[in-house]
Design a protein around this motif. Sequence first.
Motif, short mmCIF file in Angstrom:
data_model
loop_
_atom_site.label_atom_id
_atom_site.label_comp_id
_atom_site.label_asym_id
_atom_site.label_seq_id
_atom_site.Cartn_x
_atom_site.Cartn_y
_atom_site.Cartn_z
N ALA A 184 53.71 10.67 110.86
CA ALA A 184 54.46 11.33 109.79
C ALA A 184 55.66 10.52 109.34
N TRP A 185 56.19 9.65 110.21
CA TRP A 185 57.35 8.84 109.83
C TRP A 185 57.01 7.90 108.69
N PHE A 186 55.74 7.51 108.58
CA PHE A 186 55.30 6.55 107.56
C PHE A 186 54.92 7.22 106.25
N ALA A 187 55.01 8.54 106.20
CA ALA A 187 54.51 9.26 105.04
C ALA A 187 55.39 9.13 103.81
N ALA A 188 56.62 8.68 103.96
CA ALA A 188 57.53 8.57 102.81
C ALA A 188 58.46 7.38 103.01
N ASP A 189 59.02 6.90 101.93
CA ASP A 189 60.00 5.82 101.97
C ASP A 189 61.16 6.20 101.06
N PRO A 190 62.35 6.50 101.60
CA PRO A 190 62.69 6.41 103.02
C PRO A 190 61.96 7.46 103.86
N PRO A 191 61.87 7.22 105.15
CA PRO A 191 61.12 8.13 106.01
C PRO A 191 61.81 9.49 106.12
N PRO A 192 61.06 10.53 106.45
CA PRO A 192 61.66 11.86 106.62
C PRO A 192 62.61 11.87 107.81
N ARG A 193 63.57 12.76 107.76
CA ARG A 193 64.57 12.86 108.84
C ARG A 193 63.98 13.67 109.99
N LEU A 194 63.19 13.00 110.80
CA LEU A 194 62.47 13.67 111.86
C LEU A 194 63.37 13.96 113.06
N PRO A 195 63.00 14.92 113.90
CA PRO A 195 63.73 15.16 115.15
C PRO A 195 63.40 14.08 116.18
N THR A 196 64.22 14.00 117.23
CA THR A 196 64.09 12.91 118.20
C THR A 196 64.23 13.44 119.62
N LEU A 197 63.41 12.88 120.51
CA LEU A 197 63.53 13.12 121.94
C LEU A 197 63.95 11.82 122.62
N MET A 198 65.03 11.89 123.40
CA MET A 198 65.48 10.75 124.20
C MET A 198 64.78 10.83 125.55
N MET A 199 64.09 9.75 125.95
CA MET A 199 63.28 9.73 127.17
C MET A 199 63.97 8.88 128.23
N ILE A 200 64.24 9.50 129.41
CA ILE A 200 64.97 8.83 130.49
C ILE A 200 64.12 8.86 131.75
N GLY A 201 64.00 7.70 132.42
CA GLY A 201 63.19 7.59 133.62
C GLY A 201 63.97 7.88 134.89
N GLY A 202 63.40 7.46 136.02
CA GLY A 202 63.98 7.75 137.32
C GLY A 202 65.00 6.72 137.75
N GLU A 203 65.38 6.81 139.01
CA GLU A 203 66.45 5.97 139.54
C GLU A 203 66.11 4.49 139.51
#
Length: 448
Positions: A184-203
């Motif tokens: 869906a990010w590629f569907a428009a230019d500029p891209p739509p203001r999509l929500p975001t998940l920050m992904m964090i791993g382990g130690e």
Amino acid sequence: MSGLLQHHDSLTHGWMPVTAQVVTGLVLVAALRRRRRLIAAGAFGVAAAAAAHWYIASQGLAGDPAPQALWIWIALTGFTAAALVTRCRHRRWWRRAAALAAVPLCVLCTALAVNQWTGYFPTVATAWGQLTAGPLPDQTDMATVAAFQVRHAVPHNGSLVPVDTGDAGSGFKHRGEFVYLPPAWFAADPPPRLPTLMMIGGELNTPQDWARAGNAVQTVDTFAAAHGGEAPVLVFVDVGGTFNNDTECVNGRRGKVADHLTKDVVPAMVSKFGVSSDPANWGVVGWSMGGTCAVDLTVMHPETFSVFEDIAGDLSPNSGSKAQTIDRLFGGDAAAYESFDPTTVITRHGPYTGVSGWFAVNGAGASPPPQTAAAAQALCGLGASHGIDCAVITRPGRHDWPFAANAFAEALPWLAGEIQTPGVPRTALQQPAKGPTAVDVAERRPGQ
């Protein structure tokens, strides 16, 4: 061939670990027969296992207890190394060769035992890709992404691209990070203001861990395919700078990591990829240490994040006992520790609005339950009393990456709905069961 390895050659169970252990056992039998003066070598092996056990406990590395096989193979590694040094002369050549082979084979079995404990390399293909820095799922570059935008073409799958988020706001020297862009990010230019998940791993981590060991890219691709290409943007962040730098995502002696995530990563995502800057559209997902980070970041910065998934995290930043954590992370500054302790932060903040959290806990039916289960119940109970909508979801499994991968897959529909992904409805959380308070868990925490 890589697909065959990915699906069938498991490094956590099945024929490969068993074969390695059997071969190593046979080599040990060939290398060592009943002899005098091997008592010292045996004592060295036991000492090596005891030292490893002490180190893991002192560093707060263990989510679940290590399997007994790990200590056995560490002891055998120390034993064979000591025996090789003291008994190699005057042997037949084939016995010397077996003794020489026994040491690396014992090391291999030790590594397999660690991997069975953590699930860091689920398959041969995963291990090979990580060790050789092979391409990640859906990995491409910004030039290819730009070409899609010019042609107004929407790809079938998302794209995983490297990103330089900088360190202007934190001074934290980090490794390269990655961003997943859904179709869906590629569907428009500029891209739509999509929500975001920050992904964090382990130690012990790299920014690629969620993409490889955590299967996150395939999971979100599948989700996007079922929702017309709509899915959150994912940013796979670096919270260590090096593989074994346990920062717990705090601002401390090991780097200003919290500042990096809030002052470098978030603005870079908004400016480089046009994602939404509204906190209602941002969430944090973390596994193990990263789960602790997910809670901490959200309750400390509700002006930036509104949703979290804590997968088997701790009650608070954990680098050993509480005293060791304060010393190692904060240079002995107890006030600085309290400023990153979720229990203290929630209590001081007062009521929250629009914040929600999913606590994923392994060990359903385990007796006694893992300490992370008590931590989740305590934090959710405290959070609920301060306006945070949360639930503790307990599933079978061990404290390893396969559990983290499954927990993220299960929570993704809820996460996507909570951060207002277009076309994804919000779903209700399960209500948490009654559990201990945060104070109870803190009083029982080992080493405190």
